[in-house]
Design an enzyme around this catalytic site. Structure first.
Site, PDB file in Angstrom:
ATOM      1  CE  LYS A 141      -3.762  -1.487   2.352  1.00 55.72           C
ATOM      2  NZ  LYS A 141      -4.787  -1.669   1.968  1.00 55.72           N
TER       3      LYS A 141
ATOM      4  NE  ARG B 162     -11.477  -9.870  -1.343  1.00 57.35           N
ATOM      5  CZ  ARG B 162     -11.564  -8.354  -2.335  1.00 57.35           C
ATOM      6  NH1 ARG B 162     -12.086  -8.771  -3.764  1.00 57.35           N
ATOM      7  NH2 ARG B 162     -11.760  -7.508  -2.363  1.00 57.35           N
TER       8      ARG B 162
HETATM    9  N1  BES Z   1      -7.941  -3.590   4.767  1.00 55.64           N
HETATM   10  C1  BES Z   1      -8.499  -3.454   3.189  1.00 55.64           C
HETATM   11  C2  BES Z   1      -8.923  -2.571   3.078  1.00 55.64           C
HETATM   12  C3  BES Z   1      -9.627  -0.909   3.752  1.00 55.64           C
HETATM   13  C4  BES Z   1      -9.722  -0.043   3.501  1.00 55.64           C
HETATM   14  C5  BES Z   1     -10.093  -1.057   5.029  1.00 55.64           C
HETATM   15  C6  BES Z   1      -9.663   1.745   3.798  1.00 55.64           C
HETATM   16  C7  BES Z   1     -10.490   0.359   5.662  1.00 55.64           C
HETATM   17  C8  BES Z   1     -10.125   1.017   4.801  1.00 55.64           C
HETATM   18  C9  BES Z   1      -7.562  -5.070   2.738  1.00 55.64           C
HETATM   19  O1  BES Z   1      -7.867  -5.736   2.684  1.00 55.64           O
HETATM   20  C10 BES Z   1      -7.450  -3.866   1.746  1.00 55.64           C
HETATM   21  O2  BES Z   1      -7.140  -3.608   0.911  1.00 55.64           O
HETATM   22  N2  BES Z   1      -9.288  -3.850   0.020  1.00 55.64           N
HETATM   23  C11 BES Z   1      -8.530  -3.378  -1.340  1.00 55.64           C
HETATM   24  C12 BES Z   1      -9.016  -4.737  -2.107  1.00 55.64           C
HETATM   25  C13 BES Z   1      -8.616  -4.388  -4.054  1.00 55.64           C
HETATM   26  C14 BES Z   1      -7.080  -4.632  -3.372  1.00 55.64           C
HETATM   27  C15 BES Z   1      -9.285  -5.339  -4.979  1.00 55.64           C
HETATM   28  C16 BES Z   1      -9.082  -2.603  -1.468  1.00 55.64           C
HETATM   29  O3  BES Z   1     -10.341  -1.682  -0.486  1.00 55.64           O
HETATM   30  O4  BES Z   1      -8.344  -1.200  -2.170  1.00 55.64           O
HETATM   31 MN    MN Z   2      -5.405  -5.318   2.296  1.00 56.79          MN
END
Ligand code: BES
Ligand code: MN
Ligand code: ZN
Length: 505
Positions: free
Chosen positions: A281, A355
């Site tokens: 990230k 997931r």
């Molecule tokens: N933990 C994150 C989701 C999240 C984002 C929680 C912002 C709280 C605030 C999750 O694991 C994630 O990174 N999701 C990705 C999925 C994508 C790679 C398909 C996302 O939402 O960008």
């Molecule tokens: Mn994630």
């Protein structure tokens, strides 16, 4: 962790109270806001003679509307020397209004010794019902007094130690306050876990806390370490956790009342820190990822309070715990992993890790736990936050009655859920050329509805059972103090799940 503020029932009237802050509710019921004096020991006229001016004039002077949580304070002599009096807006006295009023009073009372308010003045017109009104007020006051700090010396005013609910029949106060306190305590427990930095909070630590919490609440607790997870086929939890030197865990907590009415399995996402993995990230997005175990914290808060609240359903809490980290042993994009039920998943994005761990836990629930219903809670997608913001949780469900019951519990708790569709046409975006499923949407035709794609992925592991999914990525954390909410983890959905689980007779 007991609250710094305690809510007591106190016999008598406000005139007898030794509080240094006394609150008089202001309602908006009629056309004009008016002070509610029931149970204060004074008639409206008698109170007016004690105030610097008649209450109607003070309301006009401070331009009060009576809206929930509005306050104005001034010194008065109620017969024991000068104390501070707060006119406190309680709106129409709905549970939401009373939560907001309780929260505002607790915030106003910081630094004071003792607050008193007359119980009848809060529940006056009976529309909300005596017990629901008092428990909402207690819930709001306690949640607003929540703080989390790791400072070596505490700064700023401290939460008020005592709030007295004054009434002639103070015995009727204890039970609703106990209930409101249980809901707030479960939420505060979740908040503490969420706010704990990931330096301390790794999967083993969180599993240890779960054991303590579960044992204290009289639950059966079982912990899987990484060897057992590997041996028993939890391939997704292992894959997500393998990039970290701090290995994954899974915890099961069982609440088993006598003659249960049904069996609900709650699954909570427990990523103790989400770097995104090799698909790392950017800094800003990683900043708050210690909160990525909010789902598991909510499940722990909920199961910790079931006995206290007398739930009649069997509940099993399942929390898959892993740190999604970056290293030479981390899973790679394009890896194919095998989940607990034997289905294979092509990992096309290592940041769609939630997931994966949820899939293993849900598949385990389906295969081993004889569940009637599965509800999962997860900070799953940035897309859910983008769609609904920070005030509303995304609700997906395969069952209309379940969805409506959860939404209703959300409305009753002031934790709003909004139902989102599981659009059947989008399902084929999860097809993979090499595995049974891909962990992200692969088709561009649908505009990448991220929260829906994640929900459709999870549905594949619900085994056809009635299932609901709460994506709390938006409301799961807060950037500042506001009403019942304190900056940081919110524990969103703890209270709504408890209301839902205790609403069934
Ligand atoms: N933990 C994150 C989701 C999240 C984002 C929680 C912002 C709280 C605030 C999750 O694991 C994630 O990174 N999701 C990705 C999925 C994508 C790679 C398909 C996302 O939402 O960008
Ligand atoms: Mn994630
Ligand atoms: Zn995550």
């Amino acid at each position: 962790m007991p609250f710094a503020t305690e809510i007591h029932s106190a016999p008598g009237t406000l005139a007898d109270s030794a509080a240094d802050l006394v609150a008089i509710p202001v309602r908006t019921d009629g056309d004009r806001p008016a002070a509610a004096t029931a149970g204060t020991g004074w008639s409206p006229e008698a109170l007016d003679t004690r105030l610097p001016a008649p209450s109607a004039d003070l309301i006009a002077h401070y331009e009060l509307t009576g809206k929930p949580g509005e306050t104005a304070t001034f010194p008065v002599d109620l017969g024991r020397g000068l104390v501070r009096l707060a006119l406190l807006g309680i709106g129409a006295g709905t549970p939401d209004d009373l939560r907001a009023a309780g929260a505002a009073l607790a915030r106003l009372a910081k630094g004071r010794e003792r607050v008193a308010i007359a119980t009848p003045s809060l529940v006056q017109d009976g529309r909300t019902g005596h017990d629901a009104a008092l428990s909402a007020f207690a819930e709001g006051a306690l949640l607003a007094s929540y703080t989390f700090s790791m400072k070596s010396a505490q700064k700023g005013p401290r939460p008020v130690p005592a709030i007295d609910l004054v009434a002639d029949d103070d015995g009727a106060v204890a039970e609703p306050v106990r209930r409101g306190t249980a809901l707030a305590r479960a939420t505060a427990l979740a908040r503490d876990l969420i706010n704990t930095p990931s330096l301390e909070k790794d999967p083993a630590w969180l599993a240890g806390r779960a054991e303590e919490i579960g044992t204290e609440a009289g639950l059966d607790v079982e912990v899987w370490d990484e060897a057992r997870l590997e041996r028993e086929g939890f391939g997704a939890i292992i894959a997500v956790g393998q990039g970290s030197v701090r290995p994954p865990r899974m915890v099961k907590l069982a609440y088993r009342p006598e003659n249960p009415t049904s069996h609900v399995v709650l699954v909570g996402k427990g990523i103790t820190f989400d770097t995104g993995g090799l698909q790392i990230k950017p800094t800003d997005n990683m900043m708050l990822m210690k909160t990525d175990m909010s789902g598991s914290a909510v499940v722990l808060g909920v199961v910790s309070a079931l006995a206290e609240l007398g739930a009649r359903v069997s509940v099993t809490g399942l929390i898959p715990l892993a740190e999604n980290s970056v290293s030479g042993s981390a899973q790679r994009p394009s890896d194919v992993i095998t989940t607990y039920n034997g289905r294979t998943v092509e990992v096309l994005n290592t940041d769609a890790e939630g997931r994966l761990v949820m899939a293993d836990a849900m598949a385990y629930a389906v295969a081993e736990l004889d569940a009637d219903t599965i509800v999962d809670v997860a900070t799953l997608t940035g897309a859910a936050k983008l769609a609904l913001g920070t005030q509303t949780g995304a609700l997906f469900s395969t069952d209309d009655a379940l969805a409506e019951a959860l939404a209703a519990a959300g409305r009753a708790s002031g934790e709003e859920l909004w139902r989102m569709p599981l659009v059947e046409e989008y399902r084929d975006t999860l097809d993979s050329p090499v595995a049974d499923l891909a962990n992200i949407g692969t088709k561009t035709d649908y505009g990448h509805p991220g929260a829906t794609e994640a929900a459709l992925f999870l549905r594949e592991f619900a085994g056809g059972l009635p299932w609901a999914h709460l994506d709390i990525a938006g409301p799961g954390r807060a950037t500042g103090d506001d009403g019942l909410i304190t900056k940081g983890g919110t524990g969103f959905s703890t209270r709504l799940l408890l209301r839902w689980l205790t609403a069934t007779p």
